[in-house]
Design a protein around this motif. Structure first.
Motif, PDB file in Angstrom:
ATOM      1  N   LEU A 117       0.825  -1.204   0.000  1.00  0.00           N
ATOM      2  CA  LEU A 117       0.000   0.000   0.000  1.00  0.00           C
ATOM      3  C   LEU A 117       0.860   1.255   0.000  1.00  0.00           C
ATOM      4  O   LEU A 117       0.487   2.277  -0.594  1.00  0.00           O
ATOM      5  N   ARG A 137      -6.428   4.087   1.945  1.00  0.00           N
ATOM      6  CA  ARG A 137      -6.628   2.679   2.308  1.00  0.00           C
ATOM      7  C   ARG A 137      -5.723   2.278   3.480  1.00  0.00           C
ATOM      8  O   ARG A 137      -6.130   1.513   4.359  1.00  0.00           O
ATOM      9  N   THR A 138      -4.507   2.796   3.485  1.00  0.00           N
ATOM     10  CA  THR A 138      -3.606   2.524   4.605  1.00  0.00           C
ATOM     11  C   THR A 138      -4.190   3.061   5.898  1.00  0.00           C
ATOM     12  O   THR A 138      -4.163   2.400   6.943  1.00  0.00           O
ATOM     13  N   ARG A 196      -7.356   3.641   6.573  1.00  0.00           N
ATOM     14  CA  ARG A 196      -8.549   2.894   6.977  1.00  0.00           C
ATOM     15  C   ARG A 196      -8.180   1.593   7.686  1.00  0.00           C
ATOM     16  O   ARG A 196      -8.738   1.261   8.732  1.00  0.00           O
ATOM     17  N   ALA A 197      -7.234   0.854   7.115  1.00  0.00           N
ATOM     18  CA  ALA A 197      -6.825  -0.405   7.737  1.00  0.00           C
ATOM     19  C   ALA A 197      -6.205  -0.164   9.107  1.00  0.00           C
ATOM     20  O   ALA A 197      -6.534  -0.847  10.084  1.00  0.00           O
ATOM     21  N   TRP A 210      -5.877  -5.812   6.465  1.00  0.00           N
ATOM     22  CA  TRP A 210      -4.766  -5.260   5.697  1.00  0.00           C
ATOM     23  C   TRP A 210      -4.723  -5.825   4.278  1.00  0.00           C
ATOM     24  O   TRP A 210      -4.554  -5.073   3.303  1.00  0.00           O
ATOM     25  N   TRP A 234      -7.150  -7.186   2.590  1.00  0.00           N
ATOM     26  CA  TRP A 234      -8.343  -6.743   1.849  1.00  0.00           C
ATOM     27  C   TRP A 234      -8.096  -5.365   1.236  1.00  0.00           C
ATOM     28  O   TRP A 234      -8.420  -5.124   0.066  1.00  0.00           O
ATOM     29  N   GLU A 235      -7.507  -4.458   2.001  1.00  0.00           N
ATOM     30  CA  GLU A 235      -7.207  -3.131   1.479  1.00  0.00           C
ATOM     31  C   GLU A 235      -6.122  -3.198   0.409  1.00  0.00           C
ATOM     32  O   GLU A 235      -6.149  -2.435  -0.568  1.00  0.00           O
ATOM     33  N   GLY A 244      -6.336  -1.765  -3.281  1.00  0.00           N
ATOM     34  CA  GLY A 244      -5.345  -0.833  -3.795  1.00  0.00           C
ATOM     35  C   GLY A 244      -4.784  -1.282  -5.134  1.00  0.00           C
ATOM     36  O   GLY A 244      -4.593  -0.466  -6.046  1.00  0.00           O
TER      37      GLY A 244
END
Length: 393
Positions: free
Chosen positions: A309, A317-318, A320-321, A360, A362-363, A367
């Motif tokens: 990521l 995304r980073t 959010r995780a 992690w 999943w994101e 990405g």
């Protein structure tokens, strides 16, 4: 054990400051200065270390304020921390700057200077009968300050605090999400330590930090791999999406395996050896090593996705995780401490990290999908490169 708990709180405060500094200095350095000319690297390194110096000086004022309202060993620890925080943060920034510029040897030399100076100062303090919390922090942070000055000589650069505005302007797309990510990690790491201390007392904090010291090699390996892997992942991404995915997955699996292997090694250490190494801290720390070790291994599994990521510059995304995992870690850790003390805190933290593996990756999948979509859109709008050759896809 109580004094060690006070030192642990000061160390946790340093990790908070270092984390915030890394969000606004190290991440842009690794992402955007890993494959640039020497002149661009010098400009970025001087601005980043200047930003770190400003952050360290501001945090030192906060540490001094804490020392003034605290008492006992906590006051001594934070008073010493206020004196050495700027040097600690700048030294940390030099490490990332050197790795971003593919100067790993310089980073190794600088950290070696810190280690040798720290051991020498600790030995001197103990020899003179000054083996207190205050002098332990001074030895640790004073040695880092010395290494920060050596870093200036190595790079032949001086930190430029006046370049802070330009640095923020150039990287404002990355900095807010990464600061938010660090804030989330602070919640699950250092603030969890403080919360467990409130619930279970300073001895519990000392035991937790003791376990973290025993598991420290895992952090060293993960940090070392991260420093090298992010710039490498950026380079691989430019040539092949398939190799990029394989690289991130392999990195996560390798780090997870190292975590499990080291945890098993610690479990097999004889009690007499551990007591000789850590004294009264050994038994309480050793009792929670299996749980915390597996939690660290779970974190390492997710590190492969985090590296990917970073290379994708997928900051939202980073964030959010990291935010989801951190909230879960803090809530489950504190709840576990209330129900079953130190062991409960470790079990709650482990459960959160196991779920974090899923979040992690999943994101990371999302990405990669976003990146491929953007590349395909670019290839559709511009079928040929300037050289006249077909696009990569």
């Amino acid at each position: 054990l109580t004094d060690f708990g006070a030192f642990s709180l000061a160390f946790a405060a340093y990790l908070i400051v270092a984390g915030l500094s890394r969000a606004v200095t190290a991440q842009p350095l690794l992402i955007r200065y890993g494959d640039v000319s020497n002149s661009d690297w010098r400009r970025g390194a001087s601005a980043a270390t200047g930003m770190a110096l400003l952050i360290g000086a501001t945090a030192a004022i906060v540490a001094l304020s804490i020392a003034l309202v605290a008492d006992g060993s906590v006051r001594s620890a934070f008073l010493a921390l206020a004196l050495v925080l700027p040097g600690l943060v700048v030294q940390d920034a030099w490490r990332f700057a050197f790795f971003a510029g593919s100067r790993g040897r310089a980073a190794f030399v600088n950290d070696s200077v810190w280690a040798i100076a720290q051991l020498s100062m600790l030995f001197l303090a103990i020899t003179l009968g000054a083996g207190t919390v205050f002098w332990a922090v001074i030895a640790w942070g004073g040695a880092a300050t010395m290494a920060a000055l050596v870093g200036m000589a190595q790079a032949r650069l001086v930190p430029q605090p006046l370049a802070v505005r330009r640095w923020w302007r150039e990287h404002r797309d990355l900095l807010p999400p990464y600061v938010g990510e660090v804030a989330a990690n602070i919640l699950a790491g250092q603030l969890l330590l403080y919360a467990v201390g409130l619930v279970a007392g300073l001895p519990a904090v000392g035991a937790m930090r003791g376990a973290h010291i025993l598991l420290g090699p895992l952090y060293v390996v993960a940090q070392g791999v991260y420093l090298v892997a992010v710039p490498e992942a950026v380079r691989i991404l430019r040539t092949s999406d398939r190799r990029f995915n394989q690289f991130c997955v392999a990195t996560g699996l390798a780090l997870g395996a190292v975590g499990v292997a080291w945890t098993v090694t610690l479990v097999l250490i004889p009690r007499d050896f551990g007591t000789a190494l850590m004294g009264d801290v050994w038994d309480p720390a050793r009792s929670v090593v299996p749980i915390w070790g597996l939690a660290f291994a779970a974190i390492n599994l997710g590190t492969g996705a985090a590296i990917g990521l970073r290379a994708l510059a997928a900051a939202p995304r980073t964030l959010r995780a990291a935010a989801l995992v951190s909230v879960l870690s803090f809530a489950s850790g504190v709840s576990g401490a209330q129900l079953a003390g130190l062991a409960g805190a470790g079990l709650g933290y482990l459960l959160a990290q196991l779920l974090g593996i899923v979040l992690w990756w999943w994101e990371f999948r999302g990405g990669r999908r976003d990146h491929i979509r953007v590349d395909l859109a670019g290839a559709t709008s511009t079928p040929l490169l300037e050289t006249g050759t077909p696009g990569r896809r």
